[in-house]
Scaffold this active site. Sequence first.
Site, mmCIF file in Angstrom:
data_model
loop_
_atom_site.group_PDB
_atom_site.id
_atom_site.type_symbol
_atom_site.label_atom_id
_atom_site.label_comp_id
_atom_site.label_asym_id
_atom_site.label_seq_id
_atom_site.Cartn_x
_atom_site.Cartn_y
_atom_site.Cartn_z
ATOM 1 N N SER A 64 0.834 -1.209 0.000
ATOM 2 C CA SER A 64 0.000 0.000 0.000
ATOM 3 C C SER A 64 0.864 1.253 0.000
ATOM 4 O O SER A 64 2.020 1.245 0.431
ATOM 5 C CB SER A 64 -0.896 0.024 1.245
ATOM 6 O OG SER A 64 -1.693 -1.124 1.307
HETATM 7 N N1 SAH Z 1 -0.599 -4.979 4.119
HETATM 8 C C1 SAH Z 1 0.096 -5.248 2.901
HETATM 9 C C2 SAH Z 1 -0.748 -4.822 1.708
HETATM 10 C C3 SAH Z 1 -0.962 -5.960 0.813
HETATM 11 S S1 SAH Z 1 -2.205 -5.799 -0.428
HETATM 12 C C4 SAH Z 1 1.474 -4.644 2.869
HETATM 13 O O1 SAH Z 1 1.829 -3.894 3.803
HETATM 14 O O2 SAH Z 1 2.245 -4.933 1.946
HETATM 15 C C5 SAH Z 1 -3.480 -6.843 0.235
HETATM 16 C C6 SAH Z 1 -3.112 -8.264 0.531
HETATM 17 O O3 SAH Z 1 -4.303 -8.926 0.957
HETATM 18 C C7 SAH Z 1 -2.595 -9.063 -0.669
HETATM 19 O O4 SAH Z 1 -1.350 -9.608 -0.352
HETATM 20 C C8 SAH Z 1 -3.667 -10.153 -0.851
HETATM 21 O O5 SAH Z 1 -3.136 -11.391 -1.298
HETATM 22 C C9 SAH Z 1 -4.230 -10.267 0.552
HETATM 23 N N2 SAH Z 1 -5.562 -10.875 0.632
HETATM 24 C C10 SAH Z 1 -6.617 -10.719 -0.209
HETATM 25 N N3 SAH Z 1 -7.661 -11.460 0.215
HETATM 26 C C11 SAH Z 1 -7.263 -12.098 1.350
HETATM 27 C C12 SAH Z 1 -7.887 -13.015 2.254
HETATM 28 N N4 SAH Z 1 -9.130 -13.461 2.088
HETATM 29 N N5 SAH Z 1 -7.169 -13.465 3.299
HETATM 30 C C13 SAH Z 1 -5.892 -13.063 3.505
HETATM 31 N N6 SAH Z 1 -5.246 -12.214 2.687
HETATM 32 C C14 SAH Z 1 -5.916 -11.722 1.621
#
Ligand code: SAH
Length: 221
Positions: A64
């Site tokens: 993000s």
């Molecule tokens: N917090 C992260 C942002 C990642 S983007 C950072 O600091 O880098 C959002 C993430 O949510 C992605 O990696 C995606 O694979 C994950 N995601 C999406 N649906 C999900 C679910 N049902 N359970 C766990 N993770 C999920």
Amino acid sequence: MTTTQSDNKKAQRLARDLKRKGIKDERVLAAIAQIPRERFIDEELAEYAYLDRPLPIEKGQTISQPYTVAYQSQLLGLKPGEKVLEVGTGSGYQAAVLCEMEADVYSIERYQQLYLSAKETLNSLGYHPHLFHGDGFEGLPEHAPFDKILLTAAPVEVPKKLLQQLRIGGWLVGPLGGRMGQKMTIITRVSEEEFRESEHGDFIFVPMQKGIAMLTTKNCR
Ligand code: SAH
């Protein structure tokens, strides 16, 4: 690879940039100033690491934008020692921010590959949150209740099971709405069955998807 003084200066500059953009929580800013964001992304993107921008990570996901990380962390209003569940570990950067804020961090990721690489990155930097490969829609009932829950991916509907894993008086921070854009929302658990919602601006997140994805290996057949 170790963090150099100049990287640390870049992280400090990023924190100042976020302060100018309206982030007020000094604990959030101090955390951002400490963390080498370039370690959470591909080496080829290192030159962009301290710009206030989202960046691609593996599996078509994103780390993000720093402003969004800081904004969500601020809305969590974390006190040291509070137990927080992050849904969407991704690169692990947000989890590192929560660790720096002295929270007891639980984070769950649906892609096994991201779970594994986030674990390696975080541990190599000395962060040891509780990481899980699983479906965030299910949460972690065996570790509930949580003081706070943070969604870093956007669900089509509020995940009801997660709300049940909040302690009374605790709250969830997450982007809610359609695929095209979401409202940052706080849902507070006021009593066993009563929840209160408030909205905090427009954002665009990657979708929260059901189920898990296993490590893919390239086998010769
Ligand atoms: N917090 C992260 C942002 C990642 S983007 C950072 O600091 O880098 C959002 C993430 O949510 C992605 O990696 C995606 O694979 C994950 N995601 C999406 N649906 C999900 C679910 N049902 N359970 C766990 N993770 C999920």
